[in-house]
Design a protein around this motif. Structure first.
Motif, mmCIF file in Angstrom:
data_model
loop_
_atom_site.group_PDB
_atom_site.id
_atom_site.type_symbol
_atom_site.label_atom_id
_atom_site.label_comp_id
_atom_site.label_asym_id
_atom_site.label_seq_id
_atom_site.Cartn_x
_atom_site.Cartn_y
_atom_site.Cartn_z
ATOM 1 N N LEU A 195 -43.402 22.175 -40.467
ATOM 2 C CA LEU A 195 -42.565 23.173 -39.884
ATOM 3 C C LEU A 195 -42.496 24.156 -41.384
ATOM 4 O O LEU A 195 -41.626 24.112 -41.942
ATOM 5 N N ARG A 207 -41.592 29.862 -40.699
ATOM 6 C CA ARG A 207 -41.363 29.688 -39.326
ATOM 7 C C ARG A 207 -39.948 28.893 -39.274
ATOM 8 O O ARG A 207 -39.148 29.187 -38.071
ATOM 9 N N ALA A 208 -39.335 28.204 -40.052
ATOM 10 C CA ALA A 208 -38.188 27.757 -40.203
ATOM 11 C C ALA A 208 -37.064 28.905 -40.448
ATOM 12 O O ALA A 208 -36.038 28.721 -39.708
ATOM 13 N N LEU A 210 -39.056 24.256 -31.437
ATOM 14 C CA LEU A 210 -39.510 23.573 -32.647
ATOM 15 C C LEU A 210 -41.184 23.643 -32.775
ATOM 16 O O LEU A 210 -41.676 23.778 -33.663
ATOM 17 N N GLU A 211 -41.604 23.137 -31.543
ATOM 18 C CA GLU A 211 -43.147 22.853 -31.650
ATOM 19 C C GLU A 211 -43.676 24.522 -31.253
ATOM 20 O O GLU A 211 -44.985 24.358 -31.691
#
Length: 383
Positions: free
Chosen positions: A298, A302-303, A381-382
């Motif tokens: 991650l 992107r976080a 999340l994915e």
């Protein structure tokens, strides 16, 4: 806007009418962005107090576009009170306030010497039908012999309004699925199906009957005759007061593939992703476990995007430090925690919402999480 003149807004609760509410609502929408929070709350109170269909329609639209906070909470309270005065939930109230655009009474475009009837298809696309029964994408432009040329513009405006209303209601029904908003089964036949806008939408969705703990009892579809049918296409008898909701695919378990195949057999195109929605369903072993292994990397950028979509990160407490933990509320007083190390997800676990999330021993089985809410967060999340 002087504070001494705040009474002018409040007075509209007693002397205003629907025209006043049409003028007031745009101001109420704009005031929070201008830091006029108290005035916005006054405006919400006025709309709720007037309580006509027009006023409550504005109040619903304002609340649906809010992103949380005290003003949003106050709007929900006002809506709940206004709905209770009619003996309804907010969801039931919203169903009954959807505009019909005159489709329930029939629409005729009168050019003077010639007329056209307006019809809509299952996707709420409007068409004009001539005297010969021929369907036209739009009526012909008025000619020199037509004495009411404004009918043509009326049709164009109707098409635009229908697209707007359909998009708004599809988005609302998707939120109903995500937030487990229920209706009594009797409302499906009495309110939703007869509605010229809601009917074509809800027929293309999967529903489910729920128990008192908001668990799926059985999934259902609305058959062509308006009755309910189960996965085996057998008519299902549902009690009028049974709570029905738009089912999330994560709640269907092993039946998801069967339902997707059944809808494909009937060539049903759903108004929003439901049976083909990206989904994460836990195995029995994962449900019993108190944590899940991380699905992969991650990156910090992107976080940050995840945090912008409603997660809480801890990386902003120290300047320049990346997040080491992300958190998101779950229904039932729980929080989903994501542990990060070197921009990789190392562990996913669940804790009580009130906890400081410092303990090293994981205590809560993943299976206690609401499956639809958990699925939405894991997919985010994915993806």
């Amino acid at each position: 806007m002087p504070a001494s003149q705040a009474w002018v807004v409040l007075a509209q609760a007693h002397i205003g009418d629907d025209t006043t509410m049409d003028q007031l609502a745009p101001h109420v929408r704009s005031w929070p962005a201008r830091s006029r929070w108290a005035r916005a709350i006054d405006g919400l109170a006025v709309l709720a107090t007037v309580g006509t269909d027009v006023a409550l329609r504005h109040l619903l639209a304002i609340e649906e576009n809010m992103v949380g906070g005290p003003t949003n909470e106050r709007a929900v309270v006002y809506l709940t009170q206004a709905a209770a005065l009619r003996g309804l939930s907010v969801t039931q109230l919203a169903d009954r306030l959807v505009r019909t655009h005159g489709l329930d009474e029939g629409i005729t475009l009168d050019y003077g010497p010639r007329t056209f009837t307006v019809v809509t298809d299952d996707h709420l696309t409007a068409y004009a039908v001539g005297a010969n029964g021929r369907r036209l994408a739009r009526p012909p432009k008025p000619g020199v012999k037509d004495t009411r040329p404004e009918a043509y513009q009326r049709f164009l405006q109707l098409k635009k309004d229908l697209r707007t209303t359909a998009a708004t209601q599809i988005a609302r029904l998707e939120r109903d699925m995500l937030e487990h908003r229920f209706r009594p089964a009797a409302d499906v036949a009495a309110v939703l199906l007869p509605h010229p806008v809601l009917g074509p939408i809800v027929r293309r969705l999967l529903w489910a009957e729920y128990d008192a703990k908001k668990r799926v009892v059985r999934a259902l579809r609305i058959a062509e005759d308006g009755t309910f049918a189960d996965l085996h296409d057998t008519t299902a008898i549902v009690a009028p007061d049974a709570p029905l909701g738009i089912v999330h695919p994560a709640e269907l378990g092993a039946d998801l593939a069967g339902w997707a195949g059944l809808l494909a057999d009937y060539e049903i195109l759903q108004p929003f992703p439901q049976v083909h929605r990206p989904v994460v369903m836990l195995t029995e072993a994962q449900r019993a476990a108190t944590s899940l292994a991380g699905p992969g990397p991650l990156p910090a950028d992107r976080a940050d995007r995840v945090v912008a979509r409603g997660w809480r990160g801890d990386g902003f407490h120290t300047s320049g430090r990346p997040h080491s933990q992300l958190a998101h509320r779950l229904p039932g007083g729980l929080t989903l925690l994501v542990e990060l190390d070197q921009e990789r997800i190392t562990e996913i676990w669940v804790d009580d919402a009130w906890s400081s999330h410092w303990q090293l021993v994981r205590r809560t089985p993943m299976g206690v999480c609401d499956p639809s809410a958990l699925s939405e967060l894991l997919v985010a999340l994915e993806s």
